[in-house]
Motif scaffolding. Structure first.
Motif, PDB file in Angstrom:
ATOM      1  N   GLY A   1       0.796  -1.215   0.000  1.00 58.05           N
ATOM      2  CA  GLY A   1       0.000   0.000   0.000  1.00 58.05           C
ATOM      3  C   GLY A   1       0.833   1.272   0.000  1.00 58.05           C
ATOM      4  N   ASP A   2       0.138   2.412   0.012  1.00 58.69           N
ATOM      5  CA  ASP A   2       0.813   3.707  -0.038  1.00 58.69           C
ATOM      6  C   ASP A   2       1.412   4.103   1.304  1.00 58.69           C
ATOM      7  OD1 ASP A   2       0.193   4.009  -2.700  1.00 58.69           O
ATOM      8  OD2 ASP A   2      -1.686   5.073  -2.321  1.00 58.69           O
ATOM      9  N   GLY A   3       1.113   3.347   2.362  1.00 63.69           N
ATOM     10  CA  GLY A   3       1.661   3.677   3.679  1.00 63.69           C
ATOM     11  C   GLY A   3       3.061   3.139   3.901  1.00 63.69           C
ATOM     12  N   LEU A   4       3.661   2.499   2.878  1.00 59.34           N
ATOM     13  CA  LEU A   4       4.975   1.883   3.061  1.00 59.34           C
ATOM     14  C   LEU A   4       6.055   2.882   3.474  1.00 59.34           C
ATOM     15  CD1 LEU A   4       6.553  -0.752   2.972  1.00 59.34           C
ATOM     16  CD2 LEU A   4       7.005  -0.337   0.542  1.00 59.34           C
ATOM     17  N   PRO A   5       6.124   4.102   2.908  1.00 60.43           N
ATOM     18  CA  PRO A   5       7.174   5.029   3.367  1.00 60.43           C
ATOM     19  C   PRO A   5       7.107   5.310   4.865  1.00 60.43           C
ATOM     20  CG  PRO A   5       6.225   5.808   1.309  1.00 60.43           C
ATOM     21  CD  PRO A   5       5.380   4.645   1.756  1.00 60.43           C
TER      22      PRO A   5
ATOM     23  N   LYS B   1      16.504 -15.663  12.603  1.00 62.79           N
ATOM     24  CA  LYS B   1      17.265 -16.219  13.718  1.00 62.79           C
ATOM     25  C   LYS B   1      18.007 -15.135  14.491  1.00 62.79           C
ATOM     26  CE  LYS B   1      17.958 -20.659  11.366  1.00 62.79           C
ATOM     27  NZ  LYS B   1      17.117 -20.337  10.203  1.00 62.79           N
ATOM     28  N   ASP B   2      18.176 -13.953  13.890  1.00 66.70           N
ATOM     29  CA  ASP B   2      18.888 -12.839  14.537  1.00 66.70           C
ATOM     30  C   ASP B   2      17.958 -12.162  15.536  1.00 66.70           C
ATOM     31  OD1 ASP B   2      20.236 -10.542  15.262  1.00 66.70           O
ATOM     32  OD2 ASP B   2      21.026 -10.164  13.262  1.00 66.70           O
ATOM     33  N   GLY B   3      18.258 -12.286  16.819  1.00 70.20           N
ATOM     34  CA  GLY B   3      17.405 -11.698  17.845  1.00 70.20           C
ATOM     35  C   GLY B   3      17.322 -10.192  17.764  1.00 70.20           C
ATOM     36  N   ARG B   4      18.329  -9.539  17.212  1.00 72.65           N
ATOM     37  CA  ARG B   4      18.291  -8.079  17.099  1.00 72.65           C
ATOM     38  C   ARG B   4      17.233  -7.630  16.102  1.00 72.65           C
ATOM     39  NH1 ARG B   4      23.239  -4.034  15.221  1.00 72.65           N
ATOM     40  NH2 ARG B   4      21.951  -2.139  15.124  1.00 72.65           N
ATOM     41  N   VAL B   5      16.969  -8.453  15.096  1.00 77.44           N
ATOM     42  CA  VAL B   5      16.051  -8.058  14.023  1.00 77.44           C
ATOM     43  C   VAL B   5      14.601  -8.369  14.377  1.00 77.44           C
ATOM     44  CG1 VAL B   5      15.532  -8.353  11.557  1.00 77.44           C
ATOM     45  CG2 VAL B   5      17.888  -8.372  12.339  1.00 77.44           C
ATOM     46  N   GLN B   6      14.366  -9.259  15.322  1.00 72.18           N
ATOM     47  CA  GLN B   6      12.998  -9.634  15.687  1.00 72.18           C
ATOM     48  C   GLN B   6      12.142  -8.424  16.077  1.00 72.18           C
ATOM     49  OE1 GLN B   6      11.402 -12.397  15.409  1.00 72.18           O
ATOM     50  NE2 GLN B   6      12.873 -14.079  15.327  1.00 72.18           N
ATOM     51  N   PRO B   7      12.639  -7.486  16.915  1.00 71.45           N
ATOM     52  CA  PRO B   7      11.812  -6.324  17.250  1.00 71.45           C
ATOM     53  C   PRO B   7      11.461  -5.466  16.032  1.00 71.45           C
ATOM     54  CG  PRO B   7      13.617  -6.546  18.807  1.00 71.45           C
ATOM     55  CD  PRO B   7      13.892  -7.503  17.698  1.00 71.45           C
ATOM     56  N   VAL B   8      12.354  -5.405  15.052  1.00 69.24           N
ATOM     57  CA  VAL B   8      12.065  -4.639  13.837  1.00 69.24           C
ATOM     58  C   VAL B   8      10.905  -5.276  13.082  1.00 69.24           C
ATOM     59  CG1 VAL B   8      13.016  -3.794  11.655  1.00 69.24           C
ATOM     60  CG2 VAL B   8      14.464  -3.868  13.691  1.00 69.24           C
ATOM     61  N   LEU B   9      10.898  -6.607  13.001  1.00 67.26           N
ATOM     62  CA  LEU B   9       9.801  -7.300  12.324  1.00 67.26           C
ATOM     63  C   LEU B   9       8.492  -7.104  13.083  1.00 67.26           C
ATOM     64  CD1 LEU B   9       8.930  -9.116  10.007  1.00 67.26           C
ATOM     65  CD2 LEU B   9       9.547 -11.106  11.405  1.00 67.26           C
ATOM     66  N   ARG B  10       8.534  -7.142  14.422  1.00 69.82           N
ATOM     67  CA  ARG B  10       7.309  -6.899  15.205  1.00 69.82           C
ATOM     68  C   ARG B  10       6.774  -5.495  14.962  1.00 69.82           C
ATOM     69  NH1 ARG B  10      10.101  -9.459  19.587  1.00 69.82           N
ATOM     70  NH2 ARG B  10      10.394  -7.424  20.572  1.00 69.82           N
ATOM     71  N   THR B  11       7.686  -4.532  14.859  1.00 67.08           N
ATOM     72  CA  THR B  11       7.280  -3.147  14.571  1.00 67.08           C
ATOM     73  C   THR B  11       6.608  -3.063  13.216  1.00 67.08           C
ATOM     74  OG1 THR B  11       9.047  -2.245  15.947  1.00 67.08           O
ATOM     75  CG2 THR B  11       8.094  -0.770  14.304  1.00 67.08           C
ATOM     76  N   LEU B  12       7.160  -3.774  12.233  1.00 66.41           N
ATOM     77  CA  LEU B  12       6.594  -3.784  10.891  1.00 66.41           C
ATOM     78  C   LEU B  12       5.151  -4.312  10.917  1.00 66.41           C
ATOM     79  CD1 LEU B  12       6.756  -3.723   7.742  1.00 66.41           C
ATOM     80  CD2 LEU B  12       7.564  -6.078   7.906  1.00 66.41           C
TER      81      LEU B  12
END
Length: 280
Positions: free
Chosen positions: A103-107, A263-274
């Motif tokens: 969608g247009d909300g991606l930015p 598997k990278d624990g640092r990236v998991q919060p970024v995916l949850r935010t997404l």
């Protein structure tokens, strides 16, 4: 020295401000709404100002909240830079998103991801759900967010989205002619669903435009060429749902799935935010 601010509370404030939702902020931080509320209450007490105005239907920034927001972002960014100096080497998130979902909300969503951890390199591919899943299965992506298609039953259901039959406000059905359709490629699941529903309802149709993605089909809709089945979240601005007025068959909710092998624990919060930002 003045008692420092609680960075977790500052992060919670920025997420609530961006997503305008305690629920979505709690999802992004993998916590509860009550925990978010408590953090923000303590932050407001520490600052001596009310930062958010809360009503049953809306969350908005107060005057003090607007003044504090830029400083809050800068504080979080300085914190992440300090961590990066001690943890050299960038983490990476390779993400595929269906163009029916992006969608247009991606930015705005990408801005929220960067705010959540500026040290993570985000690689995004946007394509059809089937192409995204092919890349995921090949190991080219860490996570895929797609519309459920066919019999595949793996993945996590993260949301359901309404679909409709969209046309330009000035579009009119030509008397005696089949319904003029703008569709996606023949491998697109939404195209298959739309024409199957029309066939089952006994409605004649004619494919007059085939687009390679949501933006191409949206252009055909707004030009008045045809009607198309789309998720509400990606409908072109100004288009209207003519399903009821034209007595077109009802379309089911689209199920949006997450497939992940992170598997990278640092990236998991970024995916949850997404995911929280997409829901918001």
């Amino acid at each position: 020295m003045t008692r420092p601010l609680d960075l977790d509370a500052v992060q919670a404030f920025v997420l609530v401000a961006d997503m305008q939702s305690f629920t979505r902020a709690a999802e992004a931080l993998h916590t509860t709404q009550s925990a978010i509320s408590l953090k923000l209450k303590r932050l407001e007490e520490r600052l001596g100002h009310r930062l958010l105005e809360r009503t049953p239907r809306q969350v908005r920034l107060s005057v003090a909240g607007l003044q504090f927001l830029d400083a809050a972002r800068a504080l979080l960014l300085a914190h992440e830079r300090a961590l990066q100096d001690l943890q050299p080497g960038a983490a990476r998130l390779r993400l595929g998103i269906s163009d029916h979902v992006a969608g247009d909300g991606l930015p705005q969503i990408l801005a929220q991801l960067n705010a959540s951890d500026p040290g993570v390199v985000i690689e995004v591919r946007i394509a059809s759900s089937r192409d995204v899943l092919i890349w995921f299965d090949r190991g080219e992506l860490d996570a895929a967010i797609v519309r459920r298609d066919g019999e595949r039953d793996d993945g996590e259901l993260i949301m359901e989205e309404r679909m409709g039959w969209f046309a330009a406000p000035h579009w009119q059905q030509r008397p005696g002619e089949p319904l003029r359709l703008a569709t996606f490629s023949t491998t697109c699941g939404i195209r298959e669903l739309a024409v199957r529903r029309l066939d089952e309802a006994g409605i004649a149709w004619s494919e007059v435009f085939i687009g390679g993605g949501v933006h191409a089909v949206a252009a055909a809709i707004l030009a008045g060429l045809a009607v198309s089945a789309l998720l509400y979240r990606v409908k072109p601005l100004g288009a209207i749902d003519i399903g009821k007025s034209m007595q077109l068959p009802a379309l089911p909710l689209a199920q949006v799935m997450l497939h992940s092998n992170l598997k990278d624990g640092r990236v998991q919060p970024v995916l949850r935010t997404l995911i929280a930002a997409l829901r918001a």
